[in-house]
Design a protein around this motif. Structure first.
Motif, PDB file in Angstrom:
ATOM      1  N   SER A  10      19.679  -8.474 -51.298  1.00  0.00           N
ATOM      2  CA  SER A  10      19.138  -8.723 -50.135  1.00  0.00           C
ATOM      3  C   SER A  10      18.101  -9.967 -50.672  1.00  0.00           C
ATOM      4  O   SER A  10      17.857 -10.788 -49.430  1.00  0.00           O
ATOM      5  N   GLY A  11      17.599 -10.294 -51.681  1.00  0.00           N
ATOM      6  CA  GLY A  11      16.828 -11.346 -51.898  1.00  0.00           C
ATOM      7  C   GLY A  11      17.385 -12.668 -51.605  1.00  0.00           C
ATOM      8  O   GLY A  11      16.950 -13.544 -51.002  1.00  0.00           O
ATOM      9  N   ASP A  12      18.561 -12.943 -52.254  1.00  0.00           N
ATOM     10  CA  ASP A  12      19.259 -13.991 -52.227  1.00  0.00           C
ATOM     11  C   ASP A  12      19.870 -14.136 -50.790  1.00  0.00           C
ATOM     12  O   ASP A  12      19.884 -15.386 -50.248  1.00  0.00           O
ATOM     13  N   ARG A  13      20.171 -13.002 -50.148  1.00  0.00           N
ATOM     14  CA  ARG A  13      20.645 -13.385 -48.632  1.00  0.00           C
ATOM     15  C   ARG A  13      19.433 -13.841 -48.014  1.00  0.00           C
ATOM     16  O   ARG A  13      19.694 -14.558 -47.017  1.00  0.00           O
ATOM     17  N   LYS A  14      18.298 -13.074 -48.021  1.00  0.00           N
ATOM     18  CA  LYS A  14      17.087 -13.728 -47.301  1.00  0.00           C
ATOM     19  C   LYS A  14      16.790 -15.130 -47.648  1.00  0.00           C
ATOM     20  O   LYS A  14      16.588 -16.241 -46.614  1.00  0.00           O
ATOM     21  N   MET A  15      16.987 -15.547 -48.808  1.00  0.00           N
ATOM     22  CA  MET A  15      16.843 -17.138 -49.389  1.00  0.00           C
ATOM     23  C   MET A  15      17.945 -17.994 -48.470  1.00  0.00           C
ATOM     24  O   MET A  15      17.460 -19.236 -48.053  1.00  0.00           O
ATOM     25  N   LEU A  16      19.080 -17.580 -48.342  1.00  0.00           N
ATOM     26  CA  LEU A  16      20.188 -18.282 -47.789  1.00  0.00           C
ATOM     27  C   LEU A  16      19.826 -18.396 -46.303  1.00  0.00           C
ATOM     28  O   LEU A  16      20.118 -19.562 -45.833  1.00  0.00           O
ATOM     29  N   TYR A  17      19.223 -17.308 -45.582  1.00  0.00           N
ATOM     30  CA  TYR A  17      19.252 -17.582 -44.220  1.00  0.00           C
ATOM     31  C   TYR A  17      18.002 -18.430 -43.905  1.00  0.00           C
ATOM     32  O   TYR A  17      17.869 -19.199 -43.056  1.00  0.00           O
ATOM     33  N   GLY A  20      19.245 -22.058 -44.538  1.00  0.00           N
ATOM     34  CA  GLY A  20      20.164 -22.497 -43.506  1.00  0.00           C
ATOM     35  C   GLY A  20      19.256 -22.712 -42.015  1.00  0.00           C
ATOM     36  O   GLY A  20      19.645 -23.618 -41.190  1.00  0.00           O
ATOM     37  N   GLY A  21      18.326 -21.886 -41.935  1.00  0.00           N
ATOM     38  CA  GLY A  21      17.453 -22.159 -40.732  1.00  0.00           C
ATOM     39  C   GLY A  21      16.618 -23.267 -40.914  1.00  0.00           C
ATOM     40  O   GLY A  21      16.520 -24.339 -39.852  1.00  0.00           O
ATOM     41  N   VAL A  22      16.181 -23.644 -42.070  1.00  0.00           N
ATOM     42  CA  VAL A  22      15.428 -24.884 -42.038  1.00  0.00           C
ATOM     43  C   VAL A  22      16.415 -26.272 -41.770  1.00  0.00           C
ATOM     44  O   VAL A  22      16.162 -27.147 -41.193  1.00  0.00           O
ATOM     45  N   LEU A  23      17.730 -26.123 -42.442  1.00  0.00           N
ATOM     46  CA  LEU A  23      18.590 -27.215 -42.382  1.00  0.00           C
ATOM     47  C   LEU A  23      19.014 -27.297 -40.592  1.00  0.00           C
ATOM     48  O   LEU A  23      19.041 -28.378 -40.274  1.00  0.00           O
ATOM     49  N   LEU A  24      19.092 -26.397 -40.140  1.00  0.00           N
ATOM     50  CA  LEU A  24      19.443 -26.250 -38.613  1.00  0.00           C
ATOM     51  C   LEU A  24      18.234 -26.958 -37.966  1.00  0.00           C
ATOM     52  O   LEU A  24      18.445 -27.760 -37.033  1.00  0.00           O
TER      53      LEU A  24
END
Length: 407
Positions: A10-17, A20-24
């Motif tokens: 869950s922690g890595d998945r949250k960091m990935l989101y 990704g949101g910042v890059l978008l």
């Protein structure tokens, strides 16, 4: 990709989101807030460009001033055959012309067209023109005074532009309007019926330079009066040329494609139906009673035998009714009608009269088809109403009992 995300905690998945949101968000800001292609400076005075060295302001100024203006994306070989009143603007062309295009441009001017060309490349594209970049390559705007009164110098005693090009060896027919013998920056000369005008730089028509001292007057004087003039702003030598479809439109390719389309349609129409599901055609048996009825009816119609048809229909109705009532076949129609009303009830009212009319009409040779049809249909309705046909179930009433019998 989903299986990679599902393998994260869950922690890595949250960091990935979050990443990704910042890059978008960054990508969206670059697209929205970043400079557009039209606003970026590329050194080309294009009529599409809003940059400082673009020429969008001059283009729309002419359009709003009532000039018949259009962007020209064709070769000089496609210029109007009658160039009288046509002005072609070649603002710093960056693509060298071919020999055929040079000849077409010379013919355009000689027949009465006008050309405004700028920069070294613009000077070299003109007939009798010869320009070269300035040795000093000065980009500083200099002020040049008018050397002589003319239609181009009217209301423009001085102009400002960088002296980045030189007109080599001007002849006696080349009028130097601004500059001097060693440094001419605006030159005008006639070529038979037409005229060529050259500027050392395109600055007077750019977004940044058109508002400088009297540069606007120089630009409008070089183009001429709007009445009766057609102005072609060249983008062909800026690389803006027609698409492949624009080119193919002038060739036999569209007709070839149309023919191929017709052939393809014919193939699909011919063989596509054969490839569909096979269904046996509906075959009507020649033993069908309807075929006999239709054939017999056709014979009666061609022979005009309406009385015979009435006779057959009357005999059949008499047979069914007398059998139902248990009376002799020779009973009169009136007697049959009276007994039918007594035994079969009100629905038999008028049956005797209908039978009498049919038998009387069958004895007359002159009976029309509509009349015969109406009388036969009346007998058919009584046959159905009184249940006289084969297989009808009748209620037989007796003393103290009732039963049903089938005929």
């Amino acid at each position: 990709m989903p299986f990679l995300i599902s393998g994260l905690d869950s922690g890595d998945r949250k960091m990935l989101y979050i990443v990704g949101g910042v890059l978008l968000l960054v990508f969206t800001l670059i697209v929205v807030a970043g400079p557009s292609a039209e606003s970026q400076s590329n050194g080309i005075p294009s009529s599409h460009s809003y940059a400082s060295d673009g020429a969008c302001a001059a283009y729309f100024l002419l359009k709003d001033s009532g000039y018949n203006l259009e962007r020209w994306q064709g070769s000089p070989t496609e210029l109007p055959q009658d160039p009288t009143g046509v002005v072609l603007i070649l603002a710093d062309p960056i693509i060298p012309p071919s020999d055929e295009e040079r000849r077409a441009l010379r013919s355009f001017i000689e027949k009465g067209g006008s050309v405004l060309a700028t920069g070294p490349a613009g000077g070299n594209i003109l007939p009798e023109g010869s320009a070269r970049p300035s040795a000093s390559l000065q980009t500083e705007w200099l002020t040049f005074a008018a050397r002589m009164p003319s239609a181009i110098t009217r209301d423009a005693p001085e102009i400002q532009l960088p002296s980045t090009a030189r007109w080599r060896a001007p002849s006696a027919s080349h009028a130097i309007l601004y500059g001097d013998e060693q440094q001419p920056v605006v030159v005008s000369y006639a070529v038979k019926e037409g005229r060529a005008v050259w500027w050392a730089s395109s600055v007077p028509l750019t977004n940044a330079g058109i508002s400088a001292s009297h540069n606007l007057e120089l630009f409008l004087n070089s183009v001429g009066q709007p009445k009766g003039a057609r102005v072609l702003w060249d983008e062909y030598y800026h690389g803006e040329r027609g698409s492949i479809w624009t080119y193919l439109a002038g060739t036999p390719v569209p007709w070839a494609l149309l023919q191929l389309g017709l052939v393809a349609f014919a193939l699909v129409f011919t063989f596509g139906r054969r490839s569909g599901p096979v269904r046996a055609a509906a075959v009507v048996s020649r033993l069908s009673p309807l075929e006999f009825v239709e054939s017999l009816g056709g014979l009666y119609q061609r022979a005009g035998a309406a009385p015979a048809v009435l006779g057959v229909a009357g005999q059949r109705f008499r047979f069914l009714l007398t059998r139902r009532l248990g009376l002799p076949a020779i009973t009169s129609a009136a007697e049959l009608g009276r007994v039918a009303r007594e035994r079969l009830g009100p629905q038999a009212a008028g049956a005797g009269e209908a039978l009498a009319r049919v038998e009387q009409a069958a004895a007359k040779p002159a009976v029309s088809n509509p009349q015969a049809l109406a009388m036969v249909q009346a007998l058919g309705r009584y046959t159905e109403r009184l249940e006289l046909g084969p297989g009808a179930v009748h209620t037989v009433r007796g003393k103290g009992k009732s039963s049903k019998e089938k005929r």
